[in-house]
Design an enzyme around this catalytic site. Sequence first.
Site, PDB file in Angstrom:
ATOM      1  N   ARG A   7     -16.001   2.240   5.278  1.00  9.36           N
ATOM      2  CA  ARG A   7     -14.765   1.442   5.268  1.00  9.36           C
ATOM      3  C   ARG A   7     -14.710   0.455   6.443  1.00  9.36           C
ATOM      4  NH1 ARG A   7      -9.162   4.442   4.900  1.00  9.36           N
ATOM      5  NH2 ARG A   7      -9.998   5.525   6.718  1.00  9.36           N
ATOM      6  N   ARG A  10     -10.076  15.842   9.501  1.00  8.37           N
ATOM      7  CA  ARG A  10      -9.031  15.347   8.590  1.00  8.37           C
ATOM      8  C   ARG A  10      -9.109  16.054   7.241  1.00  8.37           C
ATOM      9  NH1 ARG A  10     -10.808   9.481   8.858  1.00  8.37           N
ATOM     10  NH2 ARG A  10      -9.245   8.923   7.303  1.00  8.37           N
TER      11      ARG A  10
HETATM   12  P1  AP5 Z   1      -8.442   3.661   1.422  1.00 15.71           P
HETATM   13  O1  AP5 Z   1      -7.612   2.975   0.381  1.00 15.71           O
HETATM   14  O2  AP5 Z   1      -8.440   3.115   2.793  1.00 15.71           O
HETATM   15  O3  AP5 Z   1      -8.150   5.234   1.408  1.00 15.71           O
HETATM   16  P2  AP5 Z   1      -6.870   6.034   1.934  1.00 15.71           P
HETATM   17  O4  AP5 Z   1      -6.569   7.100   0.931  1.00 15.71           O
HETATM   18  O5  AP5 Z   1      -5.780   5.097   2.299  1.00 15.71           O
HETATM   19  O6  AP5 Z   1      -7.516   6.737   3.177  1.00 15.71           O
HETATM   20  P3  AP5 Z   1      -6.990   6.916   4.681  1.00 15.71           P
HETATM   21  O7  AP5 Z   1      -8.169   7.237   5.525  1.00 15.71           O
HETATM   22  O8  AP5 Z   1      -6.130   5.765   5.085  1.00 15.71           O
HETATM   23  O9  AP5 Z   1      -6.123   8.179   4.515  1.00 15.71           O
HETATM   24  P4  AP5 Z   1      -5.671   9.084   5.662  1.00 15.71           P
HETATM   25  O10 AP5 Z   1      -4.659   9.899   4.944  1.00 15.71           O
HETATM   26  O11 AP5 Z   1      -6.747   9.832   6.323  1.00 15.71           O
HETATM   27  O12 AP5 Z   1      -5.173   8.061   6.786  1.00 15.71           O
HETATM   28  P5  AP5 Z   1      -3.751   7.557   7.234  1.00 15.71           P
HETATM   29  O13 AP5 Z   1      -3.883   6.203   7.751  1.00 15.71           O
HETATM   30  O14 AP5 Z   1      -2.748   7.842   6.195  1.00 15.71           O
HETATM   31  O15 AP5 Z   1      -9.946   3.670   0.837  1.00 15.71           O
HETATM   32  C1  AP5 Z   1     -11.037   4.208   1.588  1.00 15.71           C
HETATM   33  C2  AP5 Z   1     -12.302   3.376   1.349  1.00 15.71           C
HETATM   34  O16 AP5 Z   1     -12.717   3.522  -0.006  1.00 15.71           O
HETATM   35  C3  AP5 Z   1     -12.141   1.861   1.559  1.00 15.71           C
HETATM   36  O17 AP5 Z   1     -13.335   1.363   2.114  1.00 15.71           O
HETATM   37  C4  AP5 Z   1     -11.936   1.300   0.132  1.00 15.71           C
HETATM   38  O18 AP5 Z   1     -12.410  -0.034   0.026  1.00 15.71           O
HETATM   39  C5  AP5 Z   1     -12.772   2.268  -0.688  1.00 15.71           C
HETATM   40  N1  AP5 Z   1     -12.223   2.522  -2.043  1.00 15.71           N
HETATM   41  C6  AP5 Z   1     -10.933   2.838  -2.356  1.00 15.71           C
HETATM   42  N2  AP5 Z   1     -10.807   3.061  -3.671  1.00 15.71           N
HETATM   43  C7  AP5 Z   1     -12.044   2.898  -4.205  1.00 15.71           C
HETATM   44  C8  AP5 Z   1     -12.569   3.009  -5.546  1.00 15.71           C
HETATM   45  N3  AP5 Z   1     -11.777   3.336  -6.580  1.00 15.71           N
HETATM   46  N4  AP5 Z   1     -13.891   2.782  -5.724  1.00 15.71           N
HETATM   47  C9  AP5 Z   1     -14.706   2.460  -4.693  1.00 15.71           C
HETATM   48  N5  AP5 Z   1     -14.277   2.334  -3.413  1.00 15.71           N
HETATM   49  C10 AP5 Z   1     -12.958   2.557  -3.174  1.00 15.71           C
HETATM   50  O19 AP5 Z   1      -3.467   8.546   8.451  1.00 15.71           O
HETATM   51  C11 AP5 Z   1      -4.240   8.476   9.622  1.00 15.71           C
HETATM   52  C12 AP5 Z   1      -3.748   9.485  10.644  1.00 15.71           C
HETATM   53  O20 AP5 Z   1      -2.387   9.196  11.006  1.00 15.71           O
HETATM   54  C13 AP5 Z   1      -3.725  10.951  10.211  1.00 15.71           C
HETATM   55  O21 AP5 Z   1      -4.978  11.575  10.353  1.00 15.71           O
HETATM   56  C14 AP5 Z   1      -2.667  11.515  11.165  1.00 15.71           C
HETATM   57  O22 AP5 Z   1      -3.194  11.689  12.440  1.00 15.71           O
HETATM   58  C15 AP5 Z   1      -1.653  10.386  11.218  1.00 15.71           C
HETATM   59  N6  AP5 Z   1      -0.636  10.507  10.165  1.00 15.71           N
HETATM   60  C16 AP5 Z   1      -0.415   9.620   9.143  1.00 15.71           C
HETATM   61  N7  AP5 Z   1       0.584  10.058   8.350  1.00 15.71           N
HETATM   62  C17 AP5 Z   1       0.995  11.237   8.869  1.00 15.71           C
HETATM   63  C18 AP5 Z   1       1.981  12.182   8.470  1.00 15.71           C
HETATM   64  N8  AP5 Z   1       2.741  12.010   7.377  1.00 15.71           N
HETATM   65  N9  AP5 Z   1       2.133  13.302   9.242  1.00 15.71           N
HETATM   66  C19 AP5 Z   1       1.394  13.499  10.350  1.00 15.71           C
HETATM   67  N10 AP5 Z   1       0.433  12.655  10.767  1.00 15.71           N
HETATM   68  C20 AP5 Z   1       0.226  11.529  10.031  1.00 15.71           C
HETATM   69 MG    MG Z   2      -4.780   4.607   4.101  1.00 17.83          MG
END
Ligand code: AP5
Ligand code: MG
Length: 207
Positions: free
Chosen positions: A122, A162
């Site tokens: 990514r 994660r």
């Molecule tokens: P992408 O769309 O970026 O995936 P995503 O599901 O959004 O993944 P994240 O890593 O953002 O999820 P996360 O839950 O770990 O992170 P978040 O920021 O929420 O796609 C991934 C890749 O795949 C990209 O390269 C894309 O191009 C590719 N792709 C997508 N779909 C595809 C397809 N169909 N085919 C091929 N390729 C594809 O959270 C980060 C951190 O913040 C957490 O670890 C935590 O520390 C904190 N945090 C956030 N929310 C909370 C909460 N509610 N409570 C506590 N801590 C929190």
């Molecule tokens: Mg995301």
Amino acid sequence: MKIVLLGAPGAGKGTQADLIVKEYGIPHISTGEAFRSNITKGTEIGLFVKSYMEKGLLVPDEVTIEIVSMRLKEDDCKNGFMLDGFPRSIPQAQALDKATSLDAVINIDVSYDVIYKRLTGRRNCSCGAIYHVSTYTSNNCAKCGKELFIRDDDKEEPIKKRLEVYEKITQPLISYYEKKGLLKTIVSSDAISDTFLKVKSILDTLI
Ligand code: AP5
Ligand code: MG
Ligand code: ZN
């Protein structure tokens, strides 16, 4: 419509969220993006959440719930919203139930080996755009021209953590929402546009 995007890290929540915003015009609330923007701006919240995020741990519920509750009170959320990455624990889901009612929870289901390839390839832009090295080779964003970066938590150790945290604390939400009759699961190992067609077929029934 009031919806939640549920799914493991890298399942494609942010990618689908972008397409949902374009099609339906509802506000996209990503707690991960909100935290990252606080880190970039060097705010007090940013300083607090940084150490949790780098390690792949969840930010404490009180902080996350407070941020989302405030955001949901803003005017643009009156007619609907899409939560991406929230709730991620049972206490967060219970807090959300108290604040509002939902129309659907879309659970994006992908196998771990697909997830691993998605996360390690990514590339992100500070404007929110998301790319993958397999389909986008430039170092600059196609939307705004800025240089792309690799997230601090897209390294081997935090990815492992994660996924562990997801299994232990977030996955129970699947049965939580299933019991409420809100869960719609889509398997998304196919292309981004094909996955969106599945999402769209669910969302069109809510309008
Ligand atoms: P992408 O769309 O970026 O995936 P995503 O599901 O959004 O993944 P994240 O890593 O953002 O999820 P996360 O839950 O770990 O992170 P978040 O920021 O929420 O796609 C991934 C890749 O795949 C990209 O390269 C894309 O191009 C590719 N792709 C997508 N779909 C595809 C397809 N169909 N085919 C091929 N390729 C594809 O959270 C980060 C951190 O913040 C957490 O670890 C935590 O520390 C904190 N945090 C956030 N929310 C909370 C909460 N509610 N409570 C506590 N801590 C929190
Ligand atoms: Mg995301
Ligand atoms: Zn950009």
